[in-house]
Design a protein around this motif. Sequence first.
Motif, PDB file in Angstrom:
ATOM      1  N   THR A  33       0.831  -1.205   0.000  1.00 30.82           N
ATOM      2  CA  THR A  33       0.000   0.000   0.000  1.00 30.82           C
ATOM      3  C   THR A  33       0.867   1.257   0.000  1.00 30.82           C
ATOM      4  OG1 THR A  33      -1.772  -1.156   1.164  1.00 30.82           O
ATOM      5  CG2 THR A  33      -1.831   1.246   1.213  1.00 30.82           C
ATOM      6  N   GLN A  34       2.043   1.167   0.618  1.00 26.80           N
ATOM      7  CA  GLN A  34       2.956   2.313   0.667  1.00 26.80           C
ATOM      8  C   GLN A  34       3.438   2.693  -0.729  1.00 26.80           C
ATOM      9  OE1 GLN A  34       5.967   2.226   3.782  1.00 26.80           O
ATOM     10  NE2 GLN A  34       7.488   3.003   2.341  1.00 26.80           N
ATOM     11  N   TYR A  35       3.461   1.727  -1.638  1.00 27.22           N
ATOM     12  CA  TYR A  35       3.933   1.981  -2.993  1.00 27.22           C
ATOM     13  C   TYR A  35       2.791   2.188  -3.983  1.00 27.22           C
ATOM     14  CZ  TYR A  35       8.224   0.137  -0.975  1.00 27.22           C
ATOM     15  OH  TYR A  35       9.313  -0.058  -0.166  1.00 27.22           O
ATOM     16  N   LEU A  36       1.669   1.512  -3.750  1.00 28.82           N
ATOM     17  CA  LEU A  36       0.595   1.493  -4.738  1.00 28.82           C
ATOM     18  C   LEU A  36      -0.644   2.263  -4.325  1.00 28.82           C
ATOM     19  CD1 LEU A  36       0.835  -2.252  -5.873  1.00 28.82           C
ATOM     20  CD2 LEU A  36       2.032  -0.259  -6.787  1.00 28.82           C
ATOM     21  N   GLY A  37      -0.815   2.536  -3.019  1.00 22.96           N
ATOM     22  CA  GLY A  37      -1.918   3.372  -2.573  1.00 22.96           C
ATOM     23  C   GLY A  37      -1.645   4.822  -2.937  1.00 22.96           C
ATOM     24  N   LEU A  38      -2.688   5.654  -2.947  1.00 24.56           N
ATOM     25  CA  LEU A  38      -2.538   7.056  -3.356  1.00 24.56           C
ATOM     26  C   LEU A  38      -2.291   7.952  -2.145  1.00 24.56           C
ATOM     27  CD1 LEU A  38      -2.652   9.302  -5.459  1.00 24.56           C
ATOM     28  CD2 LEU A  38      -5.154   9.313  -5.225  1.00 24.56           C
ATOM     29  N   PHE A  39      -1.059   8.445  -2.025  1.00 26.25           N
ATOM     30  CA  PHE A  39      -0.696   9.361  -0.946  1.00 26.25           C
ATOM     31  C   PHE A  39      -0.942  10.808  -1.361  1.00 26.25           C
ATOM     32  CE2 PHE A  39       1.475   5.710   0.798  1.00 26.25           C
ATOM     33  CZ  PHE A  39       1.413   5.914   2.167  1.00 26.25           C
ATOM     34  N   PHE A  40      -1.043  11.664  -0.350  1.00 25.50           N
ATOM     35  CA  PHE A  40      -1.216  13.090  -0.585  1.00 25.50           C
ATOM     36  C   PHE A  40      -0.029  13.628  -1.372  1.00 25.50           C
ATOM     37  CE2 PHE A  40      -0.975  17.573   1.140  1.00 25.50           C
ATOM     38  CZ  PHE A  40      -2.060  18.032   0.400  1.00 25.50           C
ATOM     39  N   ILE A  41      -0.296  14.549  -2.263  1.00 20.82           N
ATOM     40  CA  ILE A  41       0.712  15.008  -3.223  1.00 20.82           C
ATOM     41  C   ILE A  41       1.929  15.650  -2.547  1.00 20.82           C
ATOM     42  CG2 ILE A  41      -0.316  17.301  -3.575  1.00 20.82           C
ATOM     43  CD1 ILE A  41       0.300  16.860  -6.601  1.00 20.82           C
ATOM     44  N   ASN A 106      -8.455  17.155  -1.526  1.00 20.97           N
ATOM     45  CA  ASN A 106      -7.603  17.061  -0.342  1.00 20.97           C
ATOM     46  C   ASN A 106      -6.623  18.223  -0.260  1.00 20.97           C
ATOM     47  OD1 ASN A 106      -8.690  14.777   0.794  1.00 20.97           O
ATOM     48  ND2 ASN A 106      -7.129  13.385   0.039  1.00 20.97           N
ATOM     49  N   TYR A 107      -6.075  18.614  -1.407  1.00 20.76           N
ATOM     50  CA  TYR A 107      -5.123  19.730  -1.432  1.00 20.76           C
ATOM     51  C   TYR A 107      -5.781  21.015  -0.946  1.00 20.76           C
ATOM     52  CZ  TYR A 107      -1.780  23.155  -3.176  1.00 20.76           C
ATOM     53  OH  TYR A 107      -0.885  24.192  -3.261  1.00 20.76           O
ATOM     54  N   LEU A 108      -7.005  21.272  -1.389  1.00 23.25           N
ATOM     55  CA  LEU A 108      -7.714  22.490  -0.979  1.00 23.25           C
ATOM     56  C   LEU A 108      -8.006  22.476   0.521  1.00 23.25           C
ATOM     57  CD1 LEU A 108     -10.172  22.888  -3.998  1.00 23.25           C
ATOM     58  CD2 LEU A 108      -8.098  24.206  -3.537  1.00 23.25           C
ATOM     59  N   GLN A 109      -8.442  21.326   1.030  1.00 22.10           N
ATOM     60  CA  GLN A 109      -8.709  21.224   2.470  1.00 22.10           C
ATOM     61  C   GLN A 109      -7.422  21.392   3.278  1.00 22.10           C
ATOM     62  OE1 GLN A 109     -11.522  17.982   3.752  1.00 22.10           O
ATOM     63  NE2 GLN A 109     -11.468  17.460   1.586  1.00 22.10           N
ATOM     64  N   PHE A 110      -6.370  20.743   2.819  1.00 21.22           N
ATOM     65  CA  PHE A 110      -5.078  20.805   3.503  1.00 21.22           C
ATOM     66  C   PHE A 110      -4.545  22.231   3.531  1.00 21.22           C
ATOM     67  CE2 PHE A 110      -0.458  20.670   3.618  1.00 21.22           C
ATOM     68  CZ  PHE A 110      -0.187  19.722   4.584  1.00 21.22           C
ATOM     69  N   GLN A 111      -4.570  22.896   2.377  1.00 16.14           N
ATOM     70  CA  GLN A 111      -4.034  24.249   2.281  1.00 16.14           C
ATOM     71  C   GLN A 111      -4.826  25.240   3.127  1.00 16.14           C
ATOM     72  OE1 GLN A 111      -0.744  23.629   1.009  1.00 16.14           O
ATOM     73  NE2 GLN A 111      -1.188  25.779   0.560  1.00 16.14           N
ATOM     74  N   ASN A 112      -6.122  25.016   3.245  1.00 13.30           N
ATOM     75  CA  ASN A 112      -6.948  25.899   4.066  1.00 13.30           C
ATOM     76  C   ASN A 112      -6.483  25.880   5.517  1.00 13.30           C
ATOM     77  OD1 ASN A 112      -9.303  27.609   4.619  1.00 13.30           O
ATOM     78  ND2 ASN A 112     -10.139  25.799   5.619  1.00 13.30           N
ATOM     79  N   VAL A 113      -6.253  24.674   6.051  1.00 13.37           N
ATOM     80  CA  VAL A 113      -5.781  24.557   7.430  1.00 13.37           C
ATOM     81  C   VAL A 113      -4.343  25.059   7.549  1.00 13.37           C
ATOM     82  CG1 VAL A 113      -5.281  22.949   9.318  1.00 13.37           C
ATOM     83  CG2 VAL A 113      -7.332  22.635   7.926  1.00 13.37           C
ATOM     84  N   TYR A 114      -3.496  24.698   6.590  1.00 13.23           N
ATOM     85  CA  TYR A 114      -2.088  25.114   6.622  1.00 13.23           C
ATOM     86  C   TYR A 114      -1.976  26.638   6.635  1.00 13.23           C
ATOM     87  CZ  TYR A 114       2.864  25.341   5.390  1.00 13.23           C
ATOM     88  OH  TYR A 114       4.219  25.601   5.406  1.00 13.23           O
TER      89      TYR A 114
END
Length: 251
Positions: A33-41, A106-114
Motif C-alpha cells: 500500500t505504501q507503494y501502490l496506494g494514493l498518498f497526498f501530493i 484534499n489539497y484544498l482542504q489541507f491548504q486551508n488549514v495550513y
Amino acid sequence: MIRITDSVKHLLIINVLLFVAKYAAMQSGINLTQYLGLFFIKNELFMPWQLLTTMFMHANVNHILFNMLALWMFGSAVEQVWGSKKFLFFYFSAGIGASLIYTLANYLQFQNVYTTLISVGVSTTDIATLLETGSYNTSILKYVNEASLTNFYSIFNTPAVGASGAIMGVLVAFGMLFPNSELMLLFFPVPVKAKYFIPVLIGLDVFSGLTGISLFGSSNIAYWAHIGGAFVGFIMMLYWKKTQFNNNRWD
C-alpha cells in the motif's frame, strides 16, 4: 445470472491477486500500500503512478468484495454494449479522474488549514511535527478546531485505496445506458429505477464530501474519489452521446 465479460473478469483477477499479494508481502515486511496506494501530493511517499495503481488496492475483505461485486454487476452489462477496449478506456479514465479530483479536494482542504496555522503564527517546524506525530500545542485550538486538525493529519498520512471511483463512473454509464433497470440497496430493499437510484447515491456522496458527515457509518470513505469518478463518467457519457461516439463499439 449476469454473464461476466472478458475485461471485467481480468480486472477482477488482477484486483484479487494484488489483494492476496498485499497480505503475502506483509509476511516479508513489505507494505504494498505504501507503494501502490494514493498518498497526498505533498507527502514524500507520493508517486505519480499511484493515481492509477490505487485502483487495484483494497483495505480489507469487505472493501474488495463490495467493489468487485459492483464491477461484475454493472461493468459486465456496460462492456456487453461497448466492447472491451471502449469499456477499459472508460474505466481507467474514470478511475484516474477520480484520483485527480480526490487529490485536488484534499489539497484544498489541507491548504486551508495550513494557511490558517501559518497566519496565526504556528511555525513550519511545529506543523511538520503535527503532520509527523499528530501532536500539537492545544493553544492552536483557538483558531482551528480539533476535527480540522485530525483531518489535516489524516489527509497527509493516509493513502487512498480502492476501485470505487472507477466503479462510480461505470455506475453512471450503467444508469445512462439502462435508465429503467431496477436497483436496490441491501439496507433499503425496495426496487428503484437506475435513473433515480444513481443520482441519489451520488448526492449522498456529495453531502458527505461537503459536510464530513458519514451516512454509512464509516469515516474512511473517499467520498471525493466517488464524486470524481461519477463526474468524469458523466462528462464522458455526455460527450460521447453528443458526438454519436456512444454508438460505436471497440472490440
